[in-house]
Design an enzyme around this catalytic site. Structure first.
Site, PDB file in Angstrom:
ATOM      1  N   SER A 152       0.889  -1.157   0.019  1.00 17.12           N
ATOM      2  CA  SER A 152      -0.167  -0.179   0.036  1.00 17.12           C
ATOM      3  C   SER A 152       0.841   1.198  -0.052  1.00 17.12           C
ATOM      4  O   SER A 152       2.107   1.004   0.358  1.00 17.12           O
ATOM      5  CB  SER A 152      -0.861  -0.099   1.391  1.00 17.12           C
ATOM      6  N   TYR A 165      -2.710  -0.496  10.292  1.00 19.01           N
ATOM      7  CA  TYR A 165      -2.595  -0.845   8.775  1.00 19.01           C
ATOM      8  C   TYR A 165      -1.425  -0.399   8.089  1.00 19.01           C
ATOM      9  O   TYR A 165      -0.753  -1.102   7.263  1.00 19.01           O
ATOM     10  CB  TYR A 165      -3.822  -0.276   8.109  1.00 19.01           C
TER      11      TYR A 165
HETATM   12  P1  NDP Z   1     -11.805  -5.694   0.244  1.00 21.83           P
HETATM   13  O1  NDP Z   1     -11.924  -5.377   1.581  1.00 21.83           O
HETATM   14  O2  NDP Z   1     -12.650  -5.482  -0.823  1.00 21.83           O
HETATM   15  O3  NDP Z   1     -11.321  -7.339   0.315  1.00 21.83           O
HETATM   16  C1  NDP Z   1     -10.550  -7.803   1.124  1.00 21.83           C
HETATM   17  C2  NDP Z   1     -10.364  -9.340   0.642  1.00 21.83           C
HETATM   18  O4  NDP Z   1      -9.617  -9.780   2.107  1.00 21.83           O
HETATM   19  C3  NDP Z   1     -11.819  -9.925   1.046  1.00 21.83           C
HETATM   20  O5  NDP Z   1     -11.981 -11.154  -0.194  1.00 21.83           O
HETATM   21  C4  NDP Z   1     -12.037 -10.567   2.296  1.00 21.83           C
HETATM   22  O6  NDP Z   1     -12.723 -11.900   2.588  1.00 21.83           O
HETATM   23  C5  NDP Z   1     -10.520 -11.086   2.598  1.00 21.83           C
HETATM   24  N1  NDP Z   1     -10.242 -11.220   3.855  1.00 21.83           N
HETATM   25  C6  NDP Z   1     -10.453 -10.083   5.024  1.00 21.83           C
HETATM   26  N2  NDP Z   1      -9.964 -10.535   6.299  1.00 21.83           N
HETATM   27  C7  NDP Z   1      -9.857 -11.902   6.077  1.00 21.83           C
HETATM   28  C8  NDP Z   1      -9.374 -13.003   6.909  1.00 21.83           C
HETATM   29  N3  NDP Z   1      -9.534 -12.830   8.081  1.00 21.83           N
HETATM   30  N4  NDP Z   1      -9.460 -14.182   6.450  1.00 21.83           N
HETATM   31  C9  NDP Z   1      -9.514 -14.508   5.061  1.00 21.83           C
HETATM   32  N5  NDP Z   1      -9.783 -13.553   4.145  1.00 21.83           N
HETATM   33  C10 NDP Z   1      -9.797 -12.366   4.565  1.00 21.83           C
HETATM   34  O7  NDP Z   1     -10.405  -4.882  -0.104  1.00 21.83           O
HETATM   35  P2  NDP Z   1      -9.613  -4.664  -1.255  1.00 21.83           P
HETATM   36  O8  NDP Z   1      -9.815  -5.597  -2.601  1.00 21.83           O
HETATM   37  O9  NDP Z   1      -9.561  -3.235  -1.475  1.00 21.83           O
HETATM   38  O10 NDP Z   1      -8.059  -4.795  -0.924  1.00 21.83           O
HETATM   39  C11 NDP Z   1      -7.223  -5.902  -1.322  1.00 21.83           C
HETATM   40  C12 NDP Z   1      -5.652  -5.758  -0.935  1.00 21.83           C
HETATM   41  O11 NDP Z   1      -5.220  -4.540  -1.465  1.00 21.83           O
HETATM   42  C13 NDP Z   1      -5.556  -5.660   0.561  1.00 21.83           C
HETATM   43  O12 NDP Z   1      -4.311  -6.263   0.857  1.00 21.83           O
HETATM   44  C14 NDP Z   1      -5.695  -4.137   0.802  1.00 21.83           C
HETATM   45  O13 NDP Z   1      -4.895  -3.921   1.980  1.00 21.83           O
HETATM   46  C15 NDP Z   1      -4.748  -3.734  -0.629  1.00 21.83           C
HETATM   47  N6  NDP Z   1      -5.023  -2.394  -0.904  1.00 21.83           N
HETATM   48  C16 NDP Z   1      -6.132  -1.843  -1.457  1.00 21.83           C
HETATM   49  C17 NDP Z   1      -6.421  -0.685  -1.841  1.00 21.83           C
HETATM   50  C18 NDP Z   1      -7.402  -0.183  -2.166  1.00 21.83           C
HETATM   51  O14 NDP Z   1      -7.584   1.223  -2.635  1.00 21.83           O
HETATM   52  N7  NDP Z   1      -8.519  -0.843  -2.444  1.00 21.83           N
HETATM   53  C19 NDP Z   1      -5.412   0.382  -1.983  1.00 21.83           C
HETATM   54  C20 NDP Z   1      -4.112  -0.476  -1.242  1.00 21.83           C
HETATM   55  C21 NDP Z   1      -3.638  -1.338  -0.893  1.00 21.83           C
HETATM   56  P3  NDP Z   1     -14.329 -11.523   3.159  1.00 21.83           P
HETATM   57  O15 NDP Z   1     -15.000 -10.662   1.836  1.00 21.83           O
HETATM   58  O16 NDP Z   1     -14.977 -12.916   3.021  1.00 21.83           O
HETATM   59  O17 NDP Z   1     -14.222 -10.849   4.417  1.00 21.83           O
END
Ligand code: NDP
Length: 246
Positions: A152, A165
């Protein structure tokens, strides 16, 4: 990134995507499958994983596999068992996208809640390490393997109120660099992607007042995810790549 992937870029590759039920991970799973990969869909919410599965099958992609796992509660043994199952079913792994992550609570440093901090560290850091350890032997069995962490902007430069985070993403950058160095003479290349501001539920939680229509969609940032997962990035190691360079 201006990259045009061949339609069969990932043909017959076996790729694990974490957080494959929502947001960027869901799109990455669909995109990898559409380029020929057998995708192993890992996530917390089974119904979301099933939706991703159905979309891949409906698009005539290779049949995926589903691994329901809550990374908050999972122990080392869960990951060892998962690796054993993948080995029995597929014999190897050609790629892993460590995408799942959580935001936790944004707050002034003085008000960081210890329980929330520990949960974020467990999911974003410790679980990534515990999962990667038993998967390395499967990646070593591939001809050309890619391991991708998810970083990130706040994992490269700290920002007020992003507490746990941001610290977890600095740790992710460090984990990527350490592993990339340890594996520098192997078939496994290790890199990270910083997605940049992307239209997902995590982003809208962090920036509730923002106009989401102005953000890139997960689909628009997929060229970087394809490039680093496929053989065109064979010589790229230890890099943290911005999917939306300024
Ligand atoms: P979302 O919140 O849309 O998706 C996160 C995903 O991670 C979901 O599928 C969720 O599953 C899964 N997840 C969360 N907690 C757990 C857990 N305890 N066990 C298993 N799976 C888990 O996030 P994004 O798609 O936005 O983010 C994806 C990645 O990109 C992350 O690492 C985030 O930090 C990073 N990121 C995102 C940015 C953005 O602007 N969107 C910017 C910079 C980095 P479920 O839905 O079942 O909870």
């Amino acid at each position: 990134m201006d990259y045009q992937a061949a339609n069969d870029l990932l043909k017959d590759r076996v790729i694990l995507v974490t957080g494959a039920g929502d947001g960027i991970g869901r799109q990455a799973a669909l995109t990898y499958a559409s380029h020929g990969a057998v995708v192993i869909l890992l996530g917390k919410t089974v119904s979301k994983l099933e939706q991703t599965y159905d979309l891949i099958v409906a698009a005539n992609g290779p049949e995926p596999a589903i691994v329901p796992l809550d990374m908050q509660g999972a122990t080392e043994q869960h990951y060892i068992d998962m690796a054993t199952t993948i080995e029995e079913q597929f014999g190897r792994l050609d790629g892993v996208l460590l995408n799942a992550g959580m935001l936790g609570v944004l707050s002034p440093f003085e008000q960081i809640d210890l329980a929330s901090w520990e949960t974020v560290m467990k999911v974003n850091v410790t679980a990534q390490m515990m999962m990667t350890k038993p998967l390395l032997s499967l990646l070593r069995k591939a001809d050309d393997a890619a391991l991708i962490f998810t970083s990130s902007g706040v994992g490269k430069k700290g920002r007020a109120y992003w507490g746990s985070y941001a610290v977890s993403k600095f740790a992710t950058e460090g984990m990527m660099q350490i592993l990339a160095d340890e594996l520098s003479n192997t078939n496994v290349r290790v890199n990270a992607i910083n997605p940049g501001a992307t239209r997902t539920s995590m982003r809208s939680t962090a920036y509730p007042g923002e106009d989401a229509n102005k953000l890139k969609t997960p689909a628009e940032i997929m060229p970087t995810y394809l490039y680093l997962m496929g053989p065109d990035s064979q010589d790229v190691r230890g890099q943290s790549v911005d999917a939306q360079p300024k």
